[in-house]
Write an enzyme that holds these catalytic residues in place. Structure first.
Site, PDB file in Angstrom:
ATOM      1  N   ASN A   1       0.814  -1.212   0.000  1.00 34.58           N
ATOM      2  CA  ASN A   1       0.000   0.000   0.000  1.00 34.58           C
ATOM      3  C   ASN A   1       0.849   1.265   0.000  1.00 34.58           C
ATOM      4  OD1 ASN A   1      -2.593   1.568   0.562  1.00 34.58           O
ATOM      5  ND2 ASN A   1      -1.331   2.129   2.324  1.00 34.58           N
TER       6      ASN A   1
ATOM      7  N   ASP B   1      -0.170  -6.626   3.575  1.00 40.25           N
ATOM      8  CA  ASP B   1      -0.476  -5.619   4.581  1.00 40.25           C
ATOM      9  C   ASP B   1      -1.474  -4.585   4.055  1.00 40.25           C
ATOM     10  OD1 ASP B   1       0.260  -4.261   7.181  1.00 40.25           O
ATOM     11  OD2 ASP B   1       0.896  -2.690   5.785  1.00 40.25           O
TER      12      ASP B   1
ATOM     13  N   GLU C   1      -4.506  -8.916   5.139  1.00 42.40           N
ATOM     14  CA  GLU C   1      -4.866  -8.166   6.330  1.00 42.40           C
ATOM     15  C   GLU C   1      -5.885  -7.104   5.932  1.00 42.40           C
ATOM     16  OE1 GLU C   1      -3.380  -5.001   9.668  1.00 42.40           O
ATOM     17  OE2 GLU C   1      -2.892  -4.845   7.537  1.00 42.40           O
TER      18      GLU C   1
END
Length: 526
Positions: free
Chosen positions: A139, A221, A262
């Site tokens: 990200n 993530d 996640e």
């Protein structure tokens, strides 16, 4: 409490089966059946262990854990604890202690060792049939990565600071050279711009590079923040489309590679990510429900959570856990009670899904935020620096930690032995890994019970979440489970007093005449 394996024989009764012979023997490999062949995906048959490399074991005395330190402790992980999967928290080069702001995606953190050390760790894990996955932070990147200065359009910019804030009210725009860049987490972590195809191509190159090192997969993530559109910062359609394309890309390189997503959100928002965008996602609501049930000795919310999971997910297509590196340590949430921690371990390791254990959870490591204090060095043995390093640790362990791993390995009633025995049990009985789950009605609001079952095995599991001893513990079971032999695989007392089953007026079957506080049992119905 030491958990025992008991062989039980059926006494012929007209009604049902659960009269148990109380001649106990200690659980051992020679006394167990050969495990049935695995079913489902490979990860569904694994127990994963989350490692913060910096805090696990230091092999060279610089106070920082490293790859060689993990290699030195693989025998502990495989032979003593029994896990067969490892998740490495970020290992890429990074200016921060935690590693979630990556400055070089093609190299490892030099404090942890070299790329050759990392590859040796992969090889040593595979020799032991331990699968290993690594954190991949997509990200955002560090603002110290060369991209940030050389490829400005790889990031998100505004000519002026807008009044908009992030999902939890935080600032999301930070100044640089007269403009403002977007970061959902922190000024040191600039969000990447995935509307730029060059960024996507680079991330394809990165995941190919690491797959070619032999890693078995990735923990992805902060997935819900990947692509922002029209003021919507999370869970956008564009994020889902990007991840689906990314999933297809890495599966084209290695179809067996695992991705664990996640998505810290409600189950409704997690579900779309767990189908064609990742292999499994962490089930946060279920984790909260398990910890809450143990803490309150009430099963209502746990039953509701499991009903939602079983109704909405494909079979076993989710990752289970109790806590992780972003949450206060489990024992600290449970008022420092090792007995409650044993109950939590029982719920995690007898339930469906792919279980993940946060390092140190098996010995009851404690810690509350700030984050550094929930990521402290592992407590290997009593003595200077806790057996973690010969130098000065990057962060000191808490001064009042009650029992090191070495102490607990010598104590059959320890939390460590509870984890060890439950992992061993899960690996030995396929129904506990990949069998269906059927929730059962019980005679007590504090007794949680369920069936785990596949075509060849049926296992009945029950636990008293409360501290009060109960009499005539009953469960509601279909008569189709009758006329079977019974083997008690696991129980939590040397003095449990099983009684002949009898059918009550409500149609329930009495399993135990008495069940101690925090008592737990697993029965194999043959």
């Amino acid at each position: 409490m030491r958990f025992k394996l008991q062989q039980l024989r059926l006494l012929k009764v007209s009604a049902f089966l659960l009269l148990i012979n109380a001649n106990a023997f200690t659980m051992g490999l020679s006394e167990k059946e050969q495990p049935l062949p695995d079913q489902g995906e490979w990860w569904s048959n694994r127990v994963f262990y989350e490692i913060f490399v910096r805090s696990f074991y230091d092999s060279d005395g610089d106070g920082i854990g490293d790859f060689q330190g993990i290699i030195a402790k693989l025998d502990y992980l495989q032979e003593d604890l029994g896990i067969n999967g490892i998740w490495l928290m970020p290992i890429n080069q990074s200016p921060s202690y935690h590693g979630y702001d990556v400055s070089d995606y093609y190299d490892v953190n030099s404090e942890y060792g070299t790329l050759e050390d990392y590859k040796e760790l992969i090889d040593e894990c595979h020799k032991r049939d331990i699968k290993i996955i690594m954190d991949l932070v997509m990200n955002h990147s560090s603002i110290e990565v060369n991209w940030f200065n050389e490829n400005k359009d790889w990031y998100i910019w505004n000519s002026e600071k807008t009044p908009s804030t992030g999902p939890w009210g935080q600032n999301i725009w930070y100044p640089k050279d007269g403009e403002y860049y977007y970061s959902v987490f922190d000024r040191i972590m600039a969000d990447l711009n995935y509307t730029n195809n060059e960024v996507t191509e680079e991330m394809h190159n990165i995941i190919r590079f690491w797959l070619e090192t032999g890693v078995d997969g990735f923990r992805l993530d902060a997935l819900k923040y990947m692509v922002e559109t029209d003021g919507q910062l999370e869970n956008t359609e564009e994020t889902h489309q990007w991840l689906e394309d990314f999933y297809n890309y890495y599966k084209s390189i290695n179809p067996a590679a695992l991705t664990v997503g996640e998505v810290w959100d409600s189950m409704e928002n997690i579900l779309p990510y767990s189908r064609d965008e990742t292999d499994i996602c962490f089930e946060f609501s279920l984790a909260d429900a398990m910890v809450s049930a143990v803490k309150t000795a009430r099963k209502g919310n746990l039953i509701a959570a499991w009903n939602r999971v079983l109704e909405n997910y494909d079979k076993n297509d989710y990752a289970t856990f109790l806590t992780n590196h972003d949450q206060n340590r489990l024992v600290s949430q449970l008022m420092n009670s090792r007995e409650l921690a044993k109950n939590a371990a029982f719920l995690l390791l007898t339930s469906p899904g792919t279980p993940f254990i946060y390092y140190g959870e098996e010995i009851g490591m404690r810690g509350v935020k700030p984050d550094e204090d929930i990521r402290r060095p592992f407590h290997w043995f009593e003595g200077p620096r806790d057996g973690f390093t010969t130098g000065f640790p990057w962060r000191w362990q808490e001064s009042s930690f009650p029992d090191s791993l070495a102490d607990q390995m010598e104590d059959d009633s320890s939390l460590f032995h509870t984890y060890k025995d439950l992992i061993d049990l899960r690996k030995s009985y396929r129904a506990l890994r990949t069998g269906d789950m059927k929730l059962l009605t019980t005679s007590s609001p504090s007794v949680f019970a369920f069936i785990r079952e596949d075509s060849d095995q049926t296992v009945l599991t029950l636990i008293n979440l409360g501290k009060r001893e109960l009499g005539d513990v009953s469960v509601e079971l279909d008569d189709s489970y009758g006329n079977r032999k019974v083997k008690q695989l696991y129980w939590s007392s040397n003095t449990a007093r099983p009684a002949p089953s009898r059918k009550t007026e409500s149609g329930q079957w009495t399993v135990f005449s008495q069940l101690e506080g925090f008592g737990a049992s697993v029965l194999l119905l043959e």
